[in-house]
Design a protein around this motif. Structure first.
Motif, mmCIF file in Angstrom:
data_model
loop_
_atom_site.group_PDB
_atom_site.id
_atom_site.type_symbol
_atom_site.label_atom_id
_atom_site.label_comp_id
_atom_site.label_asym_id
_atom_site.label_seq_id
_atom_site.Cartn_x
_atom_site.Cartn_y
_atom_site.Cartn_z
ATOM 1 N N GLU A 91 0.798 -1.226 0.000
ATOM 2 C CA GLU A 91 0.000 0.000 0.000
ATOM 3 C C GLU A 91 0.829 1.274 0.000
ATOM 4 N N TRP A 92 2.156 1.137 0.126
ATOM 5 C CA TRP A 92 3.005 2.321 0.273
ATOM 6 C C TRP A 92 3.347 2.946 -1.072
ATOM 7 N N GLU A 93 3.849 2.128 -2.017
ATOM 8 C CA GLU A 93 4.176 2.588 -3.373
ATOM 9 C C GLU A 93 5.127 3.794 -3.330
ATOM 10 N N GLU A 94 6.280 3.559 -2.750
ATOM 11 C CA GLU A 94 7.251 4.633 -2.533
ATOM 12 C C GLU A 94 8.662 4.182 -2.899
ATOM 13 N N ILE A 95 9.512 5.154 -3.185
ATOM 14 C CA ILE A 95 10.935 4.926 -3.377
ATOM 15 C C ILE A 95 11.659 5.716 -2.287
ATOM 16 N N TRP A 96 12.464 5.000 -1.509
ATOM 17 C CA TRP A 96 13.163 5.606 -0.378
ATOM 18 C C TRP A 96 14.670 5.575 -0.608
ATOM 19 N N GLY A 97 15.335 6.631 -0.191
ATOM 20 C CA GLY A 97 16.777 6.634 -0.110
ATOM 21 C C GLY A 97 17.198 6.586 1.346
ATOM 22 N N PHE A 98 18.236 5.823 1.632
ATOM 23 C CA PHE A 98 18.822 5.763 2.972
ATOM 24 C C PHE A 98 20.251 6.292 2.836
ATOM 25 N N ILE A 99 20.459 7.477 3.367
ATOM 26 C CA ILE A 99 21.672 8.238 3.087
ATOM 27 C C ILE A 99 22.727 7.932 4.136
ATOM 28 N N ASN A 100 23.866 7.463 3.666
ATOM 29 C CA ASN A 100 24.967 7.006 4.507
ATOM 30 C C ASN A 100 25.685 8.199 5.135
ATOM 31 N N ASP A 101 25.767 8.196 6.477
ATOM 32 C CA ASP A 101 26.457 9.297 7.160
ATOM 33 C C ASP A 101 27.942 9.023 7.365
ATOM 34 N N MET A 105 12.332 9.975 1.646
ATOM 35 C CA MET A 105 11.501 9.544 0.537
ATOM 36 C C MET A 105 11.904 10.311 -0.719
ATOM 37 N N LEU A 106 12.194 9.565 -1.787
ATOM 38 C CA LEU A 106 12.601 10.176 -3.043
ATOM 39 C C LEU A 106 11.421 10.395 -3.973
ATOM 40 N N TRP A 107 10.432 9.520 -3.855
ATOM 41 C CA TRP A 107 9.225 9.641 -4.684
ATOM 42 C C TRP A 107 8.153 8.756 -4.079
ATOM 43 N N GLY A 108 6.897 9.174 -4.191
ATOM 44 C CA GLY A 108 5.797 8.368 -3.700
ATOM 45 C C GLY A 108 4.550 8.599 -4.518
ATOM 46 N N SER A 109 3.780 7.544 -4.734
ATOM 47 C CA SER A 109 2.517 7.641 -5.450
ATOM 48 C C SER A 109 1.384 7.885 -4.467
ATOM 49 N N THR A 110 0.378 8.644 -4.895
ATOM 50 C CA THR A 110 -0.832 8.807 -4.092
ATOM 51 C C THR A 110 -1.816 7.678 -4.321
ATOM 52 N N ASN A 111 -1.491 6.786 -5.234
ATOM 53 C CA ASN A 111 -2.345 5.642 -5.552
ATOM 54 C C ASN A 111 -1.818 4.413 -4.819
ATOM 55 N N PRO A 112 -2.524 3.904 -3.808
ATOM 56 C CA PRO A 112 -2.032 2.740 -3.076
ATOM 57 C C PRO A 112 -2.054 1.462 -3.899
ATOM 58 N N ASP A 113 -2.585 1.531 -5.115
ATOM 59 C CA ASP A 113 -2.615 0.384 -6.027
ATOM 60 C C ASP A 113 -1.710 0.607 -7.240
ATOM 61 N N PHE A 114 -0.698 1.439 -7.091
ATOM 62 C CA PHE A 114 0.121 1.825 -8.236
ATOM 63 C C PHE A 114 0.793 0.631 -8.887
ATOM 64 N N GLY A 115 1.162 -0.392 -8.102
ATOM 65 C CA GLY A 115 1.678 -1.632 -8.671
ATOM 66 C C GLY A 115 3.174 -1.663 -8.897
ATOM 67 N N SER A 116 3.939 -1.057 -7.997
ATOM 68 C CA SER A 116 5.404 -1.073 -8.145
ATOM 69 C C SER A 116 5.910 -2.493 -8.340
ATOM 70 N N SER A 117 6.808 -2.679 -9.292
ATOM 71 C CA SER A 117 7.271 -4.035 -9.581
ATOM 72 C C SER A 117 8.782 -4.164 -9.753
ATOM 73 N N TRP A 118 9.508 -3.077 -10.045
ATOM 74 C CA TRP A 118 10.969 -3.229 -10.225
ATOM 75 C C TRP A 118 11.631 -1.871 -10.291
ATOM 76 N N LEU A 119 12.875 -1.837 -9.807
ATOM 77 C CA LEU A 119 13.697 -0.628 -9.835
ATOM 78 C C LEU A 119 15.101 -1.017 -10.244
ATOM 79 N N SER A 120 15.681 -0.276 -11.171
ATOM 80 C CA SER A 120 17.079 -0.496 -11.546
ATOM 81 C C SER A 120 17.775 0.853 -11.669
ATOM 82 N N LEU A 121 19.092 0.806 -11.699
ATOM 83 C CA LEU A 121 19.916 2.013 -11.753
ATOM 84 C C LEU A 121 20.505 2.181 -13.148
ATOM 85 N N ALA A 122 20.515 3.409 -13.626
ATOM 86 C CA ALA A 122 21.159 3.708 -14.901
ATOM 87 C C ALA A 122 21.322 5.211 -15.023
#
Length: 441
Positions: free
Chosen positions: A257-267, A276-293
């Motif tokens: 239900e969260w549908e968010e992208i979080w960063g955890f910043i190393n001290d 929080m880097l980005w978040g959807s207001t739709n709890p059914d957004f359907g996040s499925s994968w994240l990659s870096l490029a």
């Protein structure tokens, strides 16, 4: 062996708990997330409209070929993840497979070129993701495995993180560096505390009780778990220097239900500050994968993001908000959301220069689509025109129900090839495929 420390806790979501009656089953892996999908939302602020046409005409960019052991009898494959690497260092790339149905991590060895033979490396309960890395720094390639423990939704703490240690002759010993934790969807190796050895970023999907954490390497195969955030639905946990300070941070994709992208910043002192880097207001957004490029080639890491979680409980074409997007790194931990293409069921996007024109394109697979339409593509190429405008091309329509894709050079031509894995947990079952190599010319 794992010790647990709960001293590094990130806050919960900016939204309170959302209790939706889960009427339908979905699965949870690195890319098989358990989300309850429904409802829509307007495009987020900062969204650029899709520039890709809706054509599904196939293009002869890659040619499909099944590799490895085929399905047995009426078996319906459940491949959670694939990776391409030269595991035995013989100069030919091989394929590593997480087979959740058979409960094994397998090695499809290429030897000689063009001949693929599969063997089991280790039995693992519902392996979700594998990373090929010299974990113990002895000069050979080991395997870091995230294991759900049980594929389908389950609140039991049956997850684990396993290092399959290579003895240098491709004989592997299992080290359970975290065990009996929330079902683990992803595990990535990195020196997170700067002490010279490899630690592990962990996405504990769980079901209702997931967690994002990191495992501190204490030596002698002992690890201490530090929980960063207690939210269910963690799909990915990716080490990356988000703020260009020379220290590795962690970026996590949280579904449910969260549908968010979080960063955890190393001290730099063993602590990670949540943001929080980005978040959807739709709890059914359907996040499925994240990659870096670094998709725009400006020198900083961007995020390539899919929201395509919708399996058999979602009728085809009933989730118009799903698609592939990239989050442009604007500096100072600010990311701008750009929708690339609307596409239901799209997942596992990976960036590569597929057409050799010097810019980064995107390759992704379809886990759920209108499979009754024989023209519905299961492997899709988003062609970049060099100005971050993308045109969609279907590459292949069979097998269907593809969940994972990896890119690498398999045939020695120097051009990017790909490998996909099928997750056949819903109908139809007429175009089943377990492991498919997609070879460039």
């Amino acid at each position: 062996m794992v010790l647990r420390s709960w001293s590094v806790l990130g806050p919960g979501s900016v939204r309170g708990p959302w209790f939706l009656v889960r009427l339908f089953l979905a699965i949870a892996t690195t890319a098989v997330s358990v989300t309850a999908c429904g409802g829509g939302e307007p495009a987020p602020a900062g969204t650029t409209p899709s520039t890709a046409p809706t054509s599904t005409q196939t293009t002869p960019l890659l040619t499909a070929r099944p590799i490895g052991n085929p399905p047995k009898g009426d078996e319906r494959p459940q491949i959670a993840n694939v990776a391409i690497a030269d595991l035995d260092r013989d100069g030919l790339n091989d394929v590593i497979v997480c087979d959740a149905l058979r409960g094994v991590v397998g090695w499809i060895r290429q030897a000689p070129r063009g001949t693929y033979t599969e063997q089991t490396i280790a039995g693992v309960a519902a392996p979700a993701h594998v990373e090929v890395v010299d974990f113990d720094k002895d000069g050979d390639l080991d395997l870091l495995v995230a294991a759900l423990g049980f594929l389908f939704p389950n609140n039991n703490r049956v997850g684990s993180v396993i290092v399959l240690e290579n003895d240098g002759h491709q004989k592997f010993s299992s080290h359970y560096i975290a065990d009996r934790v929330a079902r683990v969807a992803d595990a990535r190796a990195a020196d997170l505390d700067g002490d010279g050895d490899l630690d592990v970023a962990v996405a504990g999907f769980g079901y209702d009780d997931g967690e994002t954490s990191w495992l501190e390497n204490k030596g002698q195969w002992k690890f201490e778990q530090h929980v960063l955030q207690r939210l269910s639905g963690a799909i990915n946990a990716l080490p990356v220097d988000l703020n260009a300070d020379g220290r590795l941070d962690i970026v996590a994709l949280i579904s449910q239900e969260w549908e968010e992208i979080w960063g955890f910043i190393n001290d730099g002192k063993g602590g990670f500050a949540p943001r929080m880097l980005w978040g959807s207001t739709n709890p059914d957004f359907g996040s499925s994968w994240l990659s870096l490029a670094d998709l725009d080639r400006d020198g900083d890491p961007d995020l390539l993001y899919a929201n395509g979680d919708a399996f058999e409980y979602a009728p085809p074409n009933s989730r118009p908000w799903q698609g592939i997007q990239w989050l442009e790194n604007r500096g100072n931990l600010m990311f701008e959301f750009h929708r690339i293409v609307d596409f239901q069921g799209g997942t596992s996007p990976e960036a590569a220069d597929l057409d050799g024109d010097g810019d980064l394109d995107v390759l992704f697979v379809a886990s759920n689509s209108d499979w009754d339409n024989p023209k519905s593509p299961s492997l899709v190429w988003l062609e970049n025109d060099g100005k971050m405008r993308f045109t969609m091309h279907g590459i292949g329509t069979a097998p269907t129900h593809l969940l994972t894709v990896a890119i690498g050079d398999l045939n020695g031509t120097g051009g990017p090839d790909a490998v996909t894995g099928g997750m056949h947990i819903s109908r139809p079952y007429d175009r089943i495929g377990r492991i498919t190599a997609w070879l460039s010319k």
